[in-house]
Design an enzyme around this catalytic site. Sequence first.
Site, PDB file in Angstrom:
ATOM      1  CD  GLU A 146      -2.923  -1.169   2.297  1.00  0.00           C
ATOM      2  OE1 GLU A 146      -4.042  -0.650   2.246  1.00  0.00           O
ATOM      3  OE2 GLU A 146      -2.475  -1.760   3.299  1.00  0.00           O
TER       4      GLU A 146
ATOM      5  CD  GLU B  30      -3.763  -5.817   3.788  1.00  0.00           C
ATOM      6  OE1 GLU B  30      -2.981  -4.858   3.785  1.00  0.00           O
ATOM      7  OE2 GLU B  30      -3.965  -6.522   2.787  1.00  0.00           O
TER       8      GLU B  30
END
Length: 780
Positions: free
Chosen positions: A146, A166
């Site tokens: 990210e 995640e």
Amino acid sequence: MARVEVTMEVGNDGVAVITISNPPVNALAIPIIAGLKEKYVEAIRRNDVKAIVVIGELAIRLGLVDRGISVLLGHCFWVNSYTAFGGKGGKFSGGFDINVFQKIHRTGDISQLPDESIDLLVNIVEDGKKPTIAAVEGLALGGGLEVTMACHARIAAPKTQLGLPELSLGVIPGFGGTQRLPRLVGLSKAVEMMRSSKPISSEEGYKLGLVDAVVPSEELLKVSRRWALDIVEKRKPWVRSLHQTDKLGTLSEAIEILKSSRQQARKTVPHLPQHVACLDVIEEGIIRGGYSGLLKEAKVFRELVLSDTAKGLVHVFFAQRATSKVPNVTDIGLKPRLVKKAAVIGGGLMGSGIATDLITSNIYVVLKEVNSEYLLRGIKMIEANVRSLVTRGKLTQDKAHKALSMLKGVLDYSEFKDVDMVIEAVIENVPLKQKIFSEIEKICPPHCILATNTSSIDLNLVGEKIGSQDRIIGAHFFSPAHVMPLLEIIRTEKTSAQVILDLMTVGKAIKKVPVVVGNCTGFAVNRTFFPYAQGANFLVHLGVDLFRIDRVICNFGLPMGPFQLQDLSGYGVAVAVEKEFAAAFQGRTWGSPLVNLMLKNGRNGRQNGKGYFIYEKGTRPKPDPSVLPIIEESRRLANIMPGGKVCVVGRPVLEALAYGNSIQGKTSTWPISVTDQQILEMILFPIVNEACRVLDEGVVVRASDLDITSVLGMSFPSYRGGIVFWADTVGPLYIYTCLKKWSAMYGNFFKPSNYLEERATKGIPLSAPASASSALNSRL
């Protein structure tokens, strides 16, 4: 010891290189995020800085080991960086430090989560006045990826792993991944990557547009610096991924993709709310813009961190890591010895699976059988296993050929003179096993590990007739051995620490999770779960529909119910195991005539296609109504419902029957009326009760070992955290109260253990460490 820090160096070319150092995978710990923000603000403020590159600290300097990384690939959140965010000769970042999650779950304090998705990654990095390049090597997972996506370009070394795992921890990407990934690789691919939690290579990332260039490791930093300056000098585009929309398609196309993905998620993972939540957040960004999507992402992320699903999955993650620490084995300075050549005795289902595991992990294998027919059959099974691994993309054709070349079949012990390990995998017959171990002790070298794959027999019996009892150890694989990830390692009081460490090392080499347990009937996993089938059978004999029981268990999250599992494993196994446990734990088991009746009627489950269910190729198992008369006959024979009219379930009834007295006034209407929740509890609470006895006797090092073995060995839902974690969530007092009530009604099968009673009445979690006066040393 390596320091946890973020440093910055400005070169003569005006490029600031920001380096993240947090071994072993440059996790984005709270101090790292703060340091990254500090250095970034400094770089933007300084007049001598034209551009930024972010990179991860050198893996070699950090002492990084690939084995540790492989464990993290499926779960991790951690990060490495440079101002051209990168990984100079090592690892960029494994993502956000999930130790923070564990602290939040322990305290309930959500304020410990950093809130930097917009302030750092949007305002400072992406919308900053100076271009940033991510120089990525090794891996960029979770928050690590990210961070790179907020940069204006990503330069990667070959074979770098890129992914957002995640969802496998019960949350969603929280640093902008839900918004930027679809804009870089397209919506369909982004959804696939997030839902699967599987990483892609930098080469695939380049084709998709996630990576701008793939360059050799030695050129990574040089190319990244040049690329950053090219953006400054307008020779390369200054791309802000949050503002990109060309890969999202039309609004109607995007909505249709998300609608289809939601339907699939609700069907395939109904217990995992993070999947639909992730799709909702993606949709918010597509409809209302990336910035709006980031705001919703941050809100949903914080909500999911506190969910029961995240708590369970994070607990399992740490439980798996804890298994590598065994007191008086891994902490006394021993070094594992290398196992280059192993022998497997018995080429049946288990032996062939074990041999497959070993040869595909570069360990030479000698497979011994009693005759040529059995040996040929075993070799063919191994060849079929290897072919299936190739078909499923788990093994290349070249590696398959190499693996099979490391296998040799024999009919005697002549090849055993130089083996480092023997794994016996014959039928569960004590005299046969004793004979085999007496023979191999005389032939194998003195350092050779002498292991048995028994699933329940006391190891002291197996090794009773040999002198080298310090080399006797259990290596309990789960079927199919080359697929199931758990290796239960059983030690006796005499097993040497060196042998235990060596087998743990072999387990990791063959990509298993080795868990060391003590010696008793059934060991940790099978002993804990022996009430599973017995409780289900008990309910059937109280009149509960057998197929309803399986549906209830599947709805809870197990892949199959107890009766379909019995079909799969075979009834012969069920009969043998029932006898073992009845002898070992007299007075608290419950035997059923049902399995013997099934065998008498020519049924043996999947083995002959006739079980409780109908098995037809290409279709799901379907309930077989023709077993109902067999079930009725079993109920009659079990004496739980004399004459088939009343339910003989209470202890007064059982006592009356035992002494030939009248049961008038002691019976209740049959069948019993129970809810699905009561069915679930009457099957699972006795398992929890046995787990308490296992903990009390010190059969496992810690309670979380039972959690990870229940997940990996019995497919207990990982999102529920394992059997002990789940029990603590339900509440020990509630479980104790229910068992005490059922014990009064139905007998000792449900009688609460002393451990459960003490913890429930004192308000102590079942998972809390045992006192010093426990029986730990007697088992471990």
